[in-house]
Design an enzyme around this catalytic site. Structure first.
Site, PDB file in Angstrom:
ATOM      1  CE  LYS A 146      -3.601  -4.638   8.174  1.00 52.93           C
ATOM      2  NZ  LYS A 146      -3.587  -4.701   6.697  1.00 52.93           N
TER       3      LYS A 146
ATOM      4  CB  THR B 163       0.027  -3.571   6.568  1.00 50.15           C
ATOM      5  OG1 THR B 163      -1.211  -3.474   5.849  1.00 50.15           O
ATOM      6  CG2 THR B 163       0.727  -2.218   6.578  1.00 50.15           C
ATOM      7  CG  ASP B 164      -3.119  -7.388   3.821  1.00 52.63           C
ATOM      8  OD1 ASP B 164      -3.500  -6.635   4.735  1.00 52.63           O
ATOM      9  OD2 ASP B 164      -3.731  -7.497   2.745  1.00 52.63           O
TER      10      ASP B 164
ATOM     11  CB  THR C 271      -0.940  -0.006   1.218  1.00 48.71           C
ATOM     12  OG1 THR C 271      -1.798  -1.143   1.142  1.00 48.71           O
ATOM     13  CG2 THR C 271      -1.782   1.258   1.289  1.00 48.71           C
TER      14      THR C 271
ATOM     15  CE1 TYR D 252      -3.618  -0.481  -1.721  1.00 50.99           C
ATOM     16  CE2 TYR D 252      -5.538   0.564  -0.738  1.00 50.99           C
ATOM     17  CZ  TYR D 252      -4.456  -0.289  -0.640  1.00 50.99           C
ATOM     18  OH  TYR D 252      -4.225  -0.961   0.527  1.00 50.99           O
TER      19      TYR D 252
ATOM     20  CB  SER E  88       2.090  -7.725   1.502  1.00 53.21           C
ATOM     21  OG  SER E  88       1.024  -7.487   2.392  1.00 53.21           O
TER      22      SER E  88
ATOM     23  CD  GLU F  27      -6.865 -30.660  28.849  1.00 58.57           C
ATOM     24  OE1 GLU F  27      -6.829 -31.677  29.566  1.00 58.57           O
ATOM     25  OE2 GLU F  27      -7.489 -29.628  29.166  1.00 58.57           O
TER      26      GLU F  27
END
Length: 330
Positions: free
Chosen positions: A167, A94-95, A14, A28, A61, A287
């Site tokens: 994120k 950022t993803d 981005t 975009y 990304s 467990e």
């Protein structure tokens, strides 16, 4: 004062996005603007460092692939071995930024800073956040205190460790947080300030190397839900996965039918890591049956980062005890 030489590696995202109008913050084209134009838009950078740019990729990304991870690791190791390079800033969407950052945190063997930055608004947007993020990232990379702290993420005035940052919001500028540990520091009026250092192993203390590696072991992430019967475990096995990260409920809890399927997978030699779908918290051994089945607790790593560590661990060993130790020290 002699300025530090900071290398900018651009991968798209981005921060390099172009939209049809200044009002658009979605829809975009990510990665449309090259590294030269990104740097030209922030001339203030050259007041604080000598910078040089290189385009590694130009992608959204969400389309990040391991071939780019391997290329980035190799390039970072090569650049940081040079005496004339003092640090690296990587512009990134950022993803998947947290995954790329953690991968480099474990595979780049240098104490020199590596800082990932990006943006939540495209470069063409009114009040774009990318230019300030890029300036702050360069200033952090050029700061003496950033050395030895591993790979960092810098956005919106915060300095986060690659291991801990996630994120947390779909659109907010303040999206990167470290829910369990908190930020390492902040950038105020351009000045980086650090308050702590990561203690888990990374960079020069990491035993992981991807030199000469052309492909990473296949690891799937499966997400827990009500009435989960474990059918996706069989799909992961059929796909040839060497590992499975199960994003369980709460403290990595696994529904009974899924546990049976995962136990069968583990018995066939597939490494199984318990993580959590919860937003924060440490996954512990819990467990007794989990231990008996050879499941590995992810500690504070979320599913995406647990996958990264498991992929690297499987390059070295398939031994459950050894991988469990790795999850306790990285």
């Amino acid at each position: 004062m002699i300025k530090k030489h900071i290398y900018i590696l651009a991968t798209g995202g981005t921060i390099a996005g172009r939209a049809a109008s200044e009002e658009a913050t979605t829809g975009y084209e990510a990665g449309a603007i090259g590294v030269a134009d990104l740097l030209a838009a922030v001339p203030e950078i050259r007041r604080y460092a000598e910078v040089e740019g290189e385009q590694i990729a130009a992608i959204d990304s969400k389309d990040m692939r391991e071939v780019i991870w391997l290329r980035l690791a190799a390039r970072c190791n090569a650049l940081l071995s040079r005496e004339d390079v003092d640090g690296i800033v990587i512009t990134h969407g950022t993803d998947t930024m947290e995954e790329t950052a953690y991968f480099l945190h474990l595979t780049v063997h240098s104490e020199k800073p590596i800082v990932l930055t990006g943006a939540m608004r495209p470069a063409t947007a009114m009040s774009a956040d990318g230019p300030m993020n890029l300036l702050q990232a360069v200033r952090v990379a050029a700061d003496d205190e950033a050395a030895g702290k591993g790979v960092l993420i810098v956005l919106n005035g915060t300095i986060e460790s690659a291991r801990d940052a996630v994120k947390t919001h779909t659109t907010s500028l303040d999206t990167f947080r470290s829910p369990e540990m908190g930020a390492l520091g902040s950038v105020q009026d351009g000045e980086p300030v650090f308050y702590r250092s990561p203690l888990r192993r990374h960079t020069v203390h990491s035993a992981f190397s991807v030199k000469g590696v052309t492909a990473l072991p296949r690891v799937a992430i499966l997400y827990a839900h009500a009435d989960d019967d474990g059918f996706l475990v069989a799909a992961a096995q059929k796909a040839g996965c060497q590992g499975i990260v199960y994003a369980g409920m709460g403290n990595g809890s696994i529904p009974e039918r899924v546990e049976t399927a995962l136990a069968e997978a583990a018995a066939e030699g597939i490494a199984v890591v318990r993580s959590t779908r919860s937003a924060a918290g440490r996954v512990t051994r819990a467990e007794a049956s989990y231990e008996a089945n050879g499941f590995i607790a992810s500690d504070t790593l979320n599913p995406a980062k647990a996958r990264v560590l498991l992929q690297l661990a499987l390059l070295k060993t398939s031994d459950t005890a050894s991988i469990r130790t790795m999850f306790s020290i990285y």
